[in-house]
Design a protein around this motif. Structure first.
Motif, PDB file in Angstrom:
ATOM      1  N   ARG A   1       3.390  26.309   8.484  1.00 36.20           N
ATOM      2  CA  ARG A   1       3.357  27.660   9.032  1.00 36.20           C
ATOM      3  C   ARG A   1       2.136  27.858   9.920  1.00 36.20           C
ATOM      4  N   CYS A   2       0.991  27.292   9.523  1.00 34.00           N
ATOM      5  CA  CYS A   2      -0.218  27.408  10.337  1.00 34.00           C
ATOM      6  C   CYS A   2      -0.092  26.577  11.609  1.00 34.00           C
ATOM      7  N   GLN A   3       0.478  25.399  11.494  1.00 35.26           N
ATOM      8  CA  GLN A   3       0.665  24.567  12.678  1.00 35.26           C
ATOM      9  C   GLN A   3       1.583  25.251  13.690  1.00 35.26           C
ATOM     10  N   LYS A   4       2.637  25.860  13.191  1.00 39.07           N
ATOM     11  CA  LYS A   4       3.559  26.578  14.078  1.00 39.07           C
ATOM     12  C   LYS A   4       2.848  27.713  14.807  1.00 39.07           C
ATOM     13  N   GLU A   5       2.033  28.462  14.078  1.00 40.55           N
ATOM     14  CA  GLU A   5       1.316  29.588  14.675  1.00 40.55           C
ATOM     15  C   GLU A   5       0.256  29.101  15.663  1.00 40.55           C
ATOM     16  N   LEU A   6      -0.423  28.007  15.328  1.00 35.58           N
ATOM     17  CA  LEU A   6      -1.449  27.467  16.225  1.00 35.58           C
ATOM     18  C   LEU A   6      -0.842  26.976  17.536  1.00 35.58           C
ATOM     19  N   LYS A   7       0.305  26.336  17.452  1.00 37.01           N
ATOM     20  CA  LYS A   7       0.972  25.861  18.665  1.00 37.01           C
ATOM     21  C   LYS A   7       1.428  27.032  19.526  1.00 37.01           C
ATOM     22  N   ALA A   8       1.894  28.097  18.868  1.00 33.03           N
ATOM     23  CA  ALA A   8       2.305  29.287  19.618  1.00 33.03           C
ATOM     24  C   ALA A   8       1.101  29.931  20.296  1.00 33.03           C
ATOM     25  N   ARG A   9      -0.025  29.962  19.618  1.00 38.49           N
ATOM     26  CA  ARG A   9      -1.234  30.526  20.201  1.00 38.49           C
ATOM     27  C   ARG A   9      -1.748  29.662  21.353  1.00 38.49           C
ATOM     28  N   ALA A  10      -1.577  28.359  21.219  1.00 35.22           N
ATOM     29  CA  ALA A  10      -2.054  27.452  22.264  1.00 35.22           C
ATOM     30  C   ALA A  10      -1.373  27.717  23.603  1.00 35.22           C
ATOM     31  N   ARG A  11      -0.160  28.163  23.569  1.00 33.04           N
ATOM     32  CA  ARG A  11       0.563  28.448  24.809  1.00 33.04           C
ATOM     33  C   ARG A  11      -0.088  29.603  25.585  1.00 33.04           C
ATOM     34  N   ASN A  12      -0.932  30.357  24.916  1.00 27.46           N
ATOM     35  CA  ASN A  12      -1.600  31.496  25.561  1.00 27.46           C
ATOM     36  C   ASN A  12      -3.094  31.274  25.743  1.00 27.46           C
ATOM     37  N   TRP A  13      -3.530  30.017  25.727  1.00 22.95           N
ATOM     38  CA  TRP A  13      -4.946  29.751  25.961  1.00 22.95           C
ATOM     39  C   TRP A  13      -5.381  30.255  27.335  1.00 22.95           C
ATOM     40  N   LEU A  14      -4.487  30.152  28.297  1.00 19.45           N
ATOM     41  CA  LEU A  14      -4.728  30.718  29.630  1.00 19.45           C
ATOM     42  C   LEU A  14      -3.579  31.676  29.950  1.00 19.45           C
ATOM     43  N   PRO A  15      -3.688  32.915  29.528  1.00 20.55           N
ATOM     44  CA  PRO A  15      -2.574  33.864  29.704  1.00 20.55           C
ATOM     45  C   PRO A  15      -2.186  34.076  31.162  1.00 20.55           C
ATOM     46  N   GLU A  16      -3.159  33.937  32.049  1.00 23.09           N
ATOM     47  CA  GLU A  16      -2.868  34.187  33.463  1.00 23.09           C
ATOM     48  C   GLU A  16      -2.181  33.018  34.140  1.00 23.09           C
ATOM     49  N   SER A  17      -2.098  31.869  33.449  1.00 24.31           N
ATOM     50  CA  SER A  17      -1.465  30.683  34.043  1.00 24.31           C
ATOM     51  C   SER A  17      -0.498  30.082  33.033  1.00 24.31           C
ATOM     52  N   ARG A  18       0.734  30.572  33.030  1.00 32.38           N
ATOM     53  CA  ARG A  18       1.735  30.128  32.076  1.00 32.38           C
ATOM     54  C   ARG A  18       2.257  28.720  32.366  1.00 32.38           C
ATOM     55  N   SER A  19       1.926  28.172  33.510  1.00 29.27           N
ATOM     56  CA  SER A  19       2.423  26.837  33.847  1.00 29.27           C
ATOM     57  C   SER A  19       1.807  25.756  32.965  1.00 29.27           C
ATOM     58  N   TYR A  20       0.694  26.088  32.306  1.00 25.35           N
ATOM     59  CA  TYR A  20       0.040  25.114  31.427  1.00 25.35           C
ATOM     60  C   TYR A  20       0.460  25.264  29.966  1.00 25.35           C
ATOM     61  N   ALA A  21       1.356  26.176  29.666  1.00 28.07           N
ATOM     62  CA  ALA A  21       1.698  26.486  28.278  1.00 28.07           C
ATOM     63  C   ALA A  21       2.206  25.261  27.521  1.00 28.07           C
ATOM     64  N   ASP A  22       3.132  24.512  28.121  1.00 29.23           N
ATOM     65  CA  ASP A  22       3.681  23.333  27.442  1.00 29.23           C
ATOM     66  C   ASP A  22       2.601  22.282  27.203  1.00 29.23           C
ATOM     67  N   MET A  23       1.741  22.086  28.190  1.00 30.29           N
ATOM     68  CA  MET A  23       0.675  21.092  28.054  1.00 30.29           C
ATOM     69  C   MET A  23      -0.302  21.498  26.941  1.00 30.29           C
ATOM     70  N   PHE A  24      -0.648  22.779  26.895  1.00 27.99           N
ATOM     71  CA  PHE A  24      -1.559  23.256  25.855  1.00 27.99           C
ATOM     72  C   PHE A  24      -0.949  23.100  24.463  1.00 27.99           C
ATOM     73  N   GLU A  25       0.338  23.352  24.346  1.00 33.74           N
ATOM     74  CA  GLU A  25       0.995  23.185  23.058  1.00 33.74           C
ATOM     75  C   GLU A  25       0.958  21.728  22.614  1.00 33.74           C
ATOM     76  N   ARG A  26       1.176  20.812  23.564  1.00 33.05           N
ATOM     77  CA  ARG A  26       1.100  19.386  23.231  1.00 33.05           C
ATOM     78  C   ARG A  26      -0.321  18.993  22.830  1.00 33.05           C
ATOM     79  N   ASP A  27      -1.304  19.522  23.544  1.00 34.27           N
ATOM     80  CA  ASP A  27      -2.703  19.229  23.208  1.00 34.27           C
ATOM     81  C   ASP A  27      -3.036  19.709  21.800  1.00 34.27           C
ATOM     82  N   CYS A  28      -2.544  20.882  21.458  1.00 36.34           N
ATOM     83  CA  CYS A  28      -2.774  21.420  20.119  1.00 36.34           C
ATOM     84  C   CYS A  28      -2.108  20.548  19.066  1.00 36.34           C
ATOM     85  N   SER A  29      -0.883  20.129  19.334  1.00 31.90           N
ATOM     86  CA  SER A  29      -0.152  19.295  18.385  1.00 31.90           C
ATOM     87  C   SER A  29      -0.860  17.959  18.168  1.00 31.90           C
ATOM     88  N   LYS A  30      -1.334  17.349  19.241  1.00 32.66           N
ATOM     89  CA  LYS A  30      -2.041  16.070  19.113  1.00 32.66           C
ATOM     90  C   LYS A  30      -3.361  16.245  18.366  1.00 32.66           C
TER      91      LYS A  30
END
Length: 323
Positions: free
Chosen positions: A193-222
């Motif tokens: 549950r925490c991993q799921k929430e952290l990955k969701a939060r990672a997609r918003n590390w740069l709210p103004e640039s959504r094009s990096y959302a997938d990359m940030f989620e992968r970085d968080c997962s790794k």
């Protein structure tokens, strides 16, 4: 047989009757209060459980048994009277996902502060110790003061590591322990549950640039994968689990208390340095997973090492760099 807490169930004093009769005891009584060893010690015979939900016992040499649920058990046999007070079941403290994430957010700055101090101390010790073998005359004036400095630094490093690897008060539910440490952090970071929430939060590390959302989620997962692997790695090798055990004993008997025991637990440098490196790798990846902060602790350690080398070369060798 009465099962209410306010009533006591009494088995009559007829030992011959019990020689071949099976008596069912509530699980809470037998499992928490009466062990097979206790039955034998008190002149009673104990037979294995008849099912997963109840225990069947054949009693011999017994005059009476009484119990009040769920408070105590009293056994009267030819060896005397024994009263057992059953341990209360620990209260289950649930932690919501929101609270779990809040705990991780509060833990990270504290863990970061502790590990930065730890690597600063480690770098200072490493620099000083690396110069000693290169000195032409190792019997220099003030050598005892140098040893005292190194011992003090080692104790300080051990204290920081004891905080980093503290599991908190084991008598309290784990979700109620107000300790920021690696063992309590990894417990949350490994939860789905925490991993799921952290990955969701990672997609918003740069709210103004959504094009990096997938990359940030992968970085968080790794980062989460590395965190789990790093923590497991801590316990491996001769300086891993043994180092943690020695550190805990040293903290309990010397640093936190002055216990009158025969325990001689003194962590060696290799143990302290190994645990510091493991904690450094853990905290760096944990900060990426929790907040997206990827500041390099290796770079900070190198800066600390450069400063330490300048100091020790001047103090031990008389060398001074031109400003």
């Amino acid at each position: 047989m009465a099962t209410k807490a306010s009533m006591a169930a009494i088995i009559p004093a007829q030992a011959a009757i019990f020689a071949h009769k099976s008596i069912i005891f509530p699980d809470s009584v037998v499992r928490r209060a009466i062990s097979p060893r206790a039955f034998n010690a008190w002149g009673l015979s104990f037979i294995q459980a008849s099912s997963a939900s109840s225990l069947s016992d054949s009693i011999r040499a017994c005059s009476s048994i009484s119990f009040e649920l769920p408070v105590k058990v009293t056994i009267v046999s030819h060896l005397g009277i024994r009263t057992l007070y059953m341990a209360k079941k620990k209260k289950l403290v649930l932690l919501s996902t929101i609270d779990a994430m809040a705990r991780l957010d509060r833990m990270m700055p504290i863990l970061y502060r502790n590990i930065v101090n730890a690597i600063r101390i480690e770098a200072t010790m490493e620099a000083g110790n690396s110069i000693i073998p290169t000195m032409p005359d190792k019997a220099f004036p003030g050598a005892h003061a140098f040893n005292a400095i190194m011992q003090s630094l080692a104790f300080d490093l051990a204290m920081h590591l004891a905080r980093l690897y503290d599991v908190g008060n084991r008598n309290r539910p784990v979700n109620s322990r107000d300790v920021a440490s690696i063992p309590l952090a990894i417990r949350l970071l490994r939860q789905k549950r925490c991993q799921k929430e952290l990955k969701a939060r990672a997609r918003n590390w740069l709210p103004e640039s959504r094009s990096y959302a997938d990359m940030f989620e992968r970085d968080c997962s790794k980062a989460l994968e590395r965190v789990s692997a790093n923590y497991s790695e801590t316990f491996k090798g001769k300086f891993g689990r043994g180092g943690l055990k020695t550190l805990k004993a040293f903290r309990d008997t010397f640093m936190a208390h002055s216990l009158m025991t025969d325990v001689d637990a003194k962590p060696i440098y290799n143990q302290l340095f190994r645990l510091t490196d493991c904690a450094k790798a853990f905290v760096e990846d944990a900060r990426i997973a929790v907040s997206g902060d990827n500041s390099s602790l290796d770079e900070q350690e190198q800066i600390f090492l450069d400063h330490a080398n300048e100091f020790w070369r001047m103090a031990l060798l008389g060398e001074r760099q031109d400003s």
